[in-house]
Write a protein that holds these residues in place. Structure first.
Motif, PDB file in Angstrom:
ATOM      1  N   PHE A   1      65.802  53.019   3.980  1.00 23.44           N
ATOM      2  CA  PHE A   1      65.575  53.087   2.591  1.00 23.44           C
ATOM      3  C   PHE A   1      66.636  52.164   1.898  1.00 23.44           C
ATOM      4  CE2 PHE A   1      65.582  54.487  -1.723  1.00 23.44           C
ATOM      5  CZ  PHE A   1      64.460  54.620  -2.177  1.00 23.44           C
ATOM      6  N   PHE A   2      66.454  51.106   1.355  1.00 24.75           N
ATOM      7  CA  PHE A   2      67.439  50.081   0.921  1.00 24.75           C
ATOM      8  C   PHE A   2      66.980  49.059  -0.146  1.00 24.75           C
ATOM      9  CE2 PHE A   2      66.849  48.685   4.693  1.00 24.75           C
ATOM     10  CZ  PHE A   2      66.358  46.931   4.659  1.00 24.75           C
ATOM     11  N   TYR A   3      67.508  48.973  -1.164  1.00 21.46           N
ATOM     12  CA  TYR A   3      67.150  47.769  -2.159  1.00 21.46           C
ATOM     13  C   TYR A   3      67.725  46.496  -1.851  1.00 21.46           C
ATOM     14  CZ  TYR A   3      66.151  45.648  -6.602  1.00 21.46           C
ATOM     15  OH  TYR A   3      65.717  44.733  -7.574  1.00 21.46           O
ATOM     16  N   ILE A   4      67.059  45.487  -1.516  1.00 20.47           N
ATOM     17  CA  ILE A   4      67.620  44.165  -1.273  1.00 20.47           C
ATOM     18  C   ILE A   4      67.137  43.061  -2.024  1.00 20.47           C
ATOM     19  CG2 ILE A   4      65.946  43.910   0.659  1.00 20.47           C
ATOM     20  CD1 ILE A   4      68.224  42.429   2.207  1.00 20.47           C
ATOM     21  N   ARG A   5      68.079  42.324  -2.605  1.00 21.62           N
ATOM     22  CA  ARG A   5      67.705  41.351  -3.488  1.00 21.62           C
ATOM     23  C   ARG A   5      67.801  39.933  -2.769  1.00 21.62           C
ATOM     24  NH1 ARG A   5      71.964  39.676  -6.146  1.00 21.62           N
ATOM     25  NH2 ARG A   5      70.791  39.112  -8.091  1.00 21.62           N
ATOM     26  N   PRO A   6      67.094  38.935  -3.313  1.00 24.71           N
ATOM     27  CA  PRO A   6      66.713  37.587  -2.375  1.00 24.71           C
ATOM     28  C   PRO A   6      68.014  36.664  -2.951  1.00 24.71           C
ATOM     29  CG  PRO A   6      65.262  37.635  -4.549  1.00 24.71           C
ATOM     30  CD  PRO A   6      66.172  38.989  -4.487  1.00 24.71           C
ATOM     31  N   THR A   7      69.025  37.063  -2.032  1.00 23.58           N
ATOM     32  CA  THR A   7      70.126  36.134  -2.208  1.00 23.58           C
ATOM     33  C   THR A   7      70.561  35.726  -0.906  1.00 23.58           C
ATOM     34  OG1 THR A   7      71.757  37.914  -1.604  1.00 23.58           O
ATOM     35  CG2 THR A   7      71.181  37.756  -4.061  1.00 23.58           C
ATOM     36  N   ILE A   8      71.317  34.614  -0.666  1.00 20.91           N
ATOM     37  CA  ILE A   8      71.856  34.237   0.576  1.00 20.91           C
ATOM     38  C   ILE A   8      72.310  35.226   1.748  1.00 20.91           C
ATOM     39  CG2 ILE A   8      73.231  32.313   1.828  1.00 20.91           C
ATOM     40  CD1 ILE A   8      70.663  31.156   0.540  1.00 20.91           C
ATOM     41  N   PRO A   9      73.204  35.923   0.865  1.00 19.52           N
ATOM     42  CA  PRO A   9      74.042  36.973   1.956  1.00 19.52           C
ATOM     43  C   PRO A   9      72.807  37.741   2.408  1.00 19.52           C
ATOM     44  CG  PRO A   9      75.375  36.717   0.064  1.00 19.52           C
ATOM     45  CD  PRO A   9      74.160  35.842  -0.280  1.00 19.52           C
ATOM     46  N   SER A  10      71.891  38.421   1.645  1.00 20.65           N
ATOM     47  CA  SER A  10      70.965  39.136   2.228  1.00 20.65           C
ATOM     48  C   SER A  10      69.936  38.723   3.081  1.00 20.65           C
ATOM     49  CB  SER A  10      69.903  39.811   0.696  1.00 20.65           C
ATOM     50  OG  SER A  10      70.619  40.266  -0.328  1.00 20.65           O
ATOM     51  N   ILE A  11      69.585  37.503   3.078  1.00 24.82           N
ATOM     52  CA  ILE A  11      68.785  36.689   4.060  1.00 24.82           C
ATOM     53  C   ILE A  11      69.674  36.681   5.195  1.00 24.82           C
ATOM     54  CG2 ILE A  11      67.497  34.460   4.728  1.00 24.82           C
ATOM     55  CD1 ILE A  11      66.941  34.527   1.722  1.00 24.82           C
ATOM     56  N   GLU A  12      70.994  36.229   5.215  1.00 25.42           N
ATOM     57  CA  GLU A  12      71.840  36.186   6.335  1.00 25.42           C
ATOM     58  C   GLU A  12      71.953  37.446   7.110  1.00 25.42           C
ATOM     59  OE1 GLU A  12      76.466  35.023   7.853  1.00 25.42           O
ATOM     60  OE2 GLU A  12      75.854  35.018   5.435  1.00 25.42           O
ATOM     61  N   LEU A  13      71.872  38.435   6.254  1.00 24.80           N
ATOM     62  CA  LEU A  13      72.047  39.994   6.722  1.00 24.80           C
ATOM     63  C   LEU A  13      70.952  40.195   7.680  1.00 24.80           C
ATOM     64  CD1 LEU A  13      73.097  43.072   7.088  1.00 24.80           C
ATOM     65  CD2 LEU A  13      71.937  43.392   5.129  1.00 24.80           C
ATOM     66  N   LEU A  14      69.509  39.965   7.350  1.00 26.93           N
ATOM     67  CA  LEU A  14      68.640  40.058   7.993  1.00 26.93           C
ATOM     68  C   LEU A  14      68.486  39.071   9.263  1.00 26.93           C
ATOM     69  CD1 LEU A  14      65.700  40.230   5.204  1.00 26.93           C
ATOM     70  CD2 LEU A  14      66.915  41.992   6.111  1.00 26.93           C
ATOM     71  N   ASP A  15      68.861  38.004   9.003  1.00 27.05           N
ATOM     72  CA  ASP A  15      68.775  37.207  10.242  1.00 27.05           C
ATOM     73  C   ASP A  15      69.676  37.618  11.404  1.00 27.05           C
ATOM     74  OD1 ASP A  15      67.051  35.482   9.110  1.00 27.05           O
ATOM     75  OD2 ASP A  15      68.656  33.844   8.379  1.00 27.05           O
ATOM     76  N   ARG A  16      70.868  38.196  11.161  1.00 26.31           N
ATOM     77  CA  ARG A  16      71.858  38.819  11.949  1.00 26.31           C
ATOM     78  C   ARG A  16      71.407  39.884  12.717  1.00 26.31           C
ATOM     79  NH1 ARG A  16      77.985  38.201  10.718  1.00 26.31           N
ATOM     80  NH2 ARG A  16      78.413  36.143   9.646  1.00 26.31           N
ATOM     81  N   VAL A  17      70.652  40.940  11.926  1.00 29.28           N
ATOM     82  CA  VAL A  17      70.093  42.000  12.422  1.00 29.28           C
ATOM     83  C   VAL A  17      69.035  41.646  13.366  1.00 29.28           C
ATOM     84  CG1 VAL A  17      69.048  44.239  12.035  1.00 29.28           C
ATOM     85  CG2 VAL A  17      71.075  43.375  10.406  1.00 29.28           C
ATOM     86  N   ALA A  18      68.119  40.960  12.889  1.00 26.97           N
ATOM     87  CA  ALA A  18      66.893  40.456  13.656  1.00 26.97           C
ATOM     88  C   ALA A  18      67.253  39.799  14.809  1.00 26.97           C
ATOM     89  CB  ALA A  18      65.995  39.676  12.896  1.00 26.97           C
ATOM     90  N   GLY A  19      68.366  39.125  14.809  1.00 29.67           N
ATOM     91  CA  GLY A  19      68.697  38.190  16.025  1.00 29.67           C
ATOM     92  C   GLY A  19      69.360  39.047  17.062  1.00 29.67           C
ATOM     93  N   ARG A  20      70.050  39.933  16.573  1.00 30.27           N
ATOM     94  CA  ARG A  20      70.914  41.042  17.640  1.00 30.27           C
ATOM     95  C   ARG A  20      69.736  41.873  18.235  1.00 30.27           C
ATOM     96  NH1 ARG A  20      76.053  44.274  16.042  1.00 30.27           N
ATOM     97  NH2 ARG A  20      75.238  45.019  17.937  1.00 30.27           N
ATOM     98  N   LEU A  21      68.849  42.223  17.726  1.00 29.14           N
ATOM     99  CA  LEU A  21      67.829  43.319  17.899  1.00 29.14           C
ATOM    100  C   LEU A  21      66.896  42.397  19.006  1.00 29.14           C
ATOM    101  CD1 LEU A  21      66.473  45.138  14.731  1.00 29.14           C
ATOM    102  CD2 LEU A  21      68.143  45.950  16.881  1.00 29.14           C
TER     103      LEU A  21
END
Length: 433
Positions: free
Chosen positions: A314-334
């Motif tokens: 449960f988290f609110y995420i805005r469409p910013t470059i750091p937010s997308i980088e976070l998603l990429d980092r997590v998805a990449g590691r998983l």
């Protein structure tokens, strides 16, 4: 007298003959030189024969000189073109290396240069009045990423934000409690991402906004048969499209009961606002935890900063470059670490600072009020046993600390919605195992 004149005449005649012979020799030499120059334009001995050719008798014939000269000129032109091309390629490589070097140097002071681009520089104000920038600008919407999803979001989202949940048929009953609560509160902007056809049809039959992704075997196999953790890992990849389309997302697991509209309680001043797994002010918002090592004597006490993890359900995420980088980092590691827990990876990528060999994420974050965005540990261990706290109405309650999710969710509805005061009493603080 006569003898002297005869001798003189003889001497003069000898000198004349010698001069004539010298002149004749010079003339003959010049003529021979012209002949040799014509017959052998490259000399009698060629020190550097033309590559790829053998000197034959035909090359030394009178008529071969102009032909050979023309061929050599063509060969030299060809060599010149080849060298010019190689030179141009080397110049290109040098330019590319120079650009990479410049980019590397720019990275050292990226924050300062970014500030110059985003706005004018300012002097620091009086003591206590200085506040740094916290809200990163949103990305430019790119509907080409997923035109079909873009059309759905135009209808569902309110002010370019919405609740999004992923679900497959394994959580069908829990999903029903989830969207029933949302409808009861009157939240219009929500969407279920159906991971199988059964859930897609179930949502349609209950008038629930649903999005069925285009077939993707690498993802759909997990979506159809995966458990809670496997499905949770998918959300980081799927959420990326929502952010690229320029929408803010309140990502929600389905084991959540909605009691108020969460959009009325968000700050929207950070890249990510997340609920916490903490259960009080210290664990939720951070504290100084002192580590004691007696063998160190005078310096036995080491101070550490502690905070309980953010809940990736449960988290609110805005469409910013750091937010997308976070998603990429997590998805990449998983994808590289299939046995890792998505929530642990989510927090590691969010909080680990830059250090030698690793560049940390530069993202703004906010911890949600744990009394409003409540986890089930807070509810069952503290709130229900406190006469004052039990009268407060949270925004949502996430049953993340207990495996018997469906029965506890129904009990929460009975307690907060239907007013049944003893609805929560049968449950232990924790789980039975």
């Amino acid at each position: 007298m006569t003898g002297r004149r005869d001798g003189t005449l003889m001497r003069n005649t000898g000198h004349s003959l010698r001069g004539s012979r010298i002149a004749i020799a010079i003339v003959i030499g010049v003529l021979l030189g012209c002949v040799f120059a014509f017959l052998f334009p490259h000399g009698l001995f060629v020190s550097s024969p033309i590559p790829g050719r053998r000197i034959s008798k035909s090359n030394t014939q009178v008529g071969s000189g102009p032909c050979e000269s023309s061929e050599r000129i063509n060969m030299l032109k060809s060599e010149f073109v080849t060298v010019s091309e190689k030179n141009a390629e080397l110049k290109k490589q040098i330019r590319e290396l120079t650009e990479k070097l410049q980019l590397a140097e720019q990275g050292k002071d990226h924050a300062q240069k970014q500030a110059l681009v985003l706005g004018e520089q300012h002097k620091a104000g009086p003591f206590g009045t200085v506040k740094g920038l916290r809200t990163n600008p949103v990305v430019i919407s790119d509907e080409s990423v997923n035109p079909r999803l873009a059309k759905i979001l135009e209808k569902v989202a309110v002010e370019r934000e919405l609740i999004v949940a992923l679900a497959n048929s394994n959580v069908k009953d829990i999903l029903e409690v989830w969207f029933t609560g949302i409808k009861r509160v009157g939240i219009p902007n929500y969407l279920v991402v159906a991971l199988d056809e059964e859930i897609a049809n179930f949502c349609k039959s209950n008038d629930v906004p649903v999005y069925r992704r285009d077939p993707d075997e690498s993802i759909d196999s997990i979506g159809r048969t995966g458990g809670n953790h496997a499905v949770s890992g998918l959300k980081f990849r799927i959420l990326r499209e929502f952010l690229q389309l320029g929408y803010s997302v309140l990502l929600s697991d389905v084991d959540i009961v909605y009691l108020q509209n969460p959009f009325d309680h968000l700050y929207r001043d950070s890249d990510v606002e997340s609920m916490t797994d903490g259960h009080d002010n210290k664990t939720a918002y951070g504290f100084d935890d002192v580590f004691d090592e007696p063998s160190m004597g005078w310096s036995r006490y080491a101070h550490t900063m502690r905070i309980w993890v953010y809940n990736s359900g449960f988290f609110y995420i805005r469409p910013t470059i750091p937010s997308i980088e976070l998603l990429d980092r997590v998805a990449g590691r998983l994808s590289r670490e299939p046995y890792s827990w998505d929530q642990a990876v989510f927090n590691e990528e969010f909080f680990y600072p830059s250090h030698p060999g690793y560049g940390g994420l530069h993202a703004a974050r906010r911890t949600m009020d744990f009394c409003l965005f409540m986890n089930s540990k807070v509810l069952f261990k503290t709130v229900r046993n406190d006469a004052v706290l039990s009268k407060l109405k949270p925004v949502i309650i996430h049953v993340n600390y207990h495996p018997d999710k469906l029965t506890r969710m129904k009990a929460i509805v009975e307690y907060y919605v239907n007013g049944k005061q003893d609805a929560l009493k049968p449950f232990p603080d924790g789980s039975d195992w």
